[in-house]
Design an enzyme around this catalytic site. Structure first.
Site, PDB file in Angstrom:
ATOM      1  N   CYS A 253     122.304  29.389  56.807  1.00 24.31           N
ATOM      2  CA  CYS A 253     121.706  28.539  57.846  1.00 24.31           C
ATOM      3  C   CYS A 253     122.647  28.230  59.001  1.00 24.31           C
ATOM      4  CB  CYS A 253     121.184  27.243  57.242  1.00 24.31           C
ATOM      5  SG  CYS A 253     122.493  26.167  56.597  1.00 24.31           S
TER       6      CYS A 253
ATOM      7  N   CYS B 217     127.876  28.265  56.941  1.00 18.76           N
ATOM      8  CA  CYS B 217     127.003  28.752  55.871  1.00 18.76           C
ATOM      9  C   CYS B 217     126.372  30.069  56.311  1.00 18.76           C
ATOM     10  CB  CYS B 217     125.927  27.715  55.567  1.00 18.76           C
ATOM     11  SG  CYS B 217     124.714  28.255  54.336  1.00 18.76           S
TER      12      CYS B 217
ATOM     13  N   CYS C 146     120.613  23.831  53.456  1.00 16.38           N
ATOM     14  CA  CYS C 146     119.699  24.835  52.893  1.00 16.38           C
ATOM     15  C   CYS C 146     119.863  25.032  51.391  1.00 16.38           C
ATOM     16  CB  CYS C 146     119.884  26.168  53.605  1.00 16.38           C
ATOM     17  SG  CYS C 146     121.469  26.986  53.242  1.00 16.38           S
TER      18      CYS C 146
ATOM     19  N   CYS D 224     125.430  23.945  50.161  1.00 22.72           N
ATOM     20  CA  CYS D 224     125.198  23.564  51.554  1.00 22.72           C
ATOM     21  C   CYS D 224     124.190  22.426  51.566  1.00 22.72           C
ATOM     22  CB  CYS D 224     124.666  24.758  52.347  1.00 22.72           C
ATOM     23  SG  CYS D 224     124.138  24.348  54.028  1.00 22.72           S
TER      24      CYS D 224
ATOM     25  N   CYS E  74     136.483  25.517  45.686  1.00 16.50           N
ATOM     26  CA  CYS E  74     136.643  26.932  45.395  1.00 16.50           C
ATOM     27  C   CYS E  74     135.349  27.644  45.801  1.00 16.50           C
ATOM     28  CB  CYS E  74     136.927  27.125  43.901  1.00 16.50           C
ATOM     29  SG  CYS E  74     137.391  28.794  43.440  1.00 16.50           S
TER      30      CYS E  74
END
Length: 201
Positions: free
Chosen positions: A121, A118, A170, A167, A190
């Protein structure tokens, strides 16, 4: 007169009566003493923390590979702080649920082995081994890493409900997941390149 005197004598307690009464009172006191024994007292209350320690946690499934000591309260980070941490495109996509144009993202055609994290984070989200060419122009994966990715219903487009992908740590917007992917999951995650950071092996 004699009968009256006899009746009166019957009501006068004798030494034998007094002895019997004393034994009865002694027995009652003994029973009362036993009933007050400490062994019959009410049990102590068990601490709630002990019960919780013995039982299972009621919390939801936690993301994988995240150290609790280093966890950050990302919900408390302001928009201004996110803008300082991210580029304009990264902020637009991850914090405002934007979408990059197809075939323009950094990773749409990348085949480098590694893990995609990510951008907000640094949580590991996808392994390169699960990446495939969907022909859509966006990085596509058939499976995330553990429970580090979550999804929820997205009704932002009328008459076109979709499953938004975020995510799990976060809440960064990543993209969407569809049911037209390859085996073994049949899923196509996607994802926007701008929401990812590839860490090569």
């Amino acid at each position: 007169m004699i009968m009256v005197i006899s009746h009166s004598l019957m009501s006068i307690p004798t030494a034998r009566h007094i002895s019997t009464l004393s034994q009865f009172e002694s027995g009652v006191k003994s029973k009362l003493f036993v009933s007050a024994s400490p062994s019959l007292r009410r049990p102590k209350r068990v601490s709630l923390s002990v019960i919780r320690a013995m039982g299972s946690s009621a919390s939801s499934q936690k993301p994988d590979n995240i150290q609790e000591a280093n966890r950050v309260d990302y919900a408390s980070i302001s928009d201004e702080e996110w803008k300082r941490r991210l580029t304009g495109e990264q902020y637009y996509i991850t914090r405002q649920k934007g979408t990059e144009r197809a075939f323009t993202g950094e990773y749409w055609n990348t085949k480098t082995p590694g893990a995609y994290h990510c951008i907000c984070c640094d949580t590991p989200l996808f392994e390169s081994s699960t990446k495939f060419d969907s022909g859509t122009g966006w990085p596509s994966y058939y499976q995330p890493i553990g429970s580090n990715v979550k999804s929820k219903l997205d009704l932002s487009i009328i008459f076109m409900p979709r499953q938004e992908v975020l995510c799990a740590v976060c809440d960064a917007h990543l993209g969407h997941v569809f049911d037209d992917g390859p085996p073994p999951t049949g899923k196509r995650y996607c994802i926007n390149s701008a929401s990812l950071k590839l860490k090569p092996k």
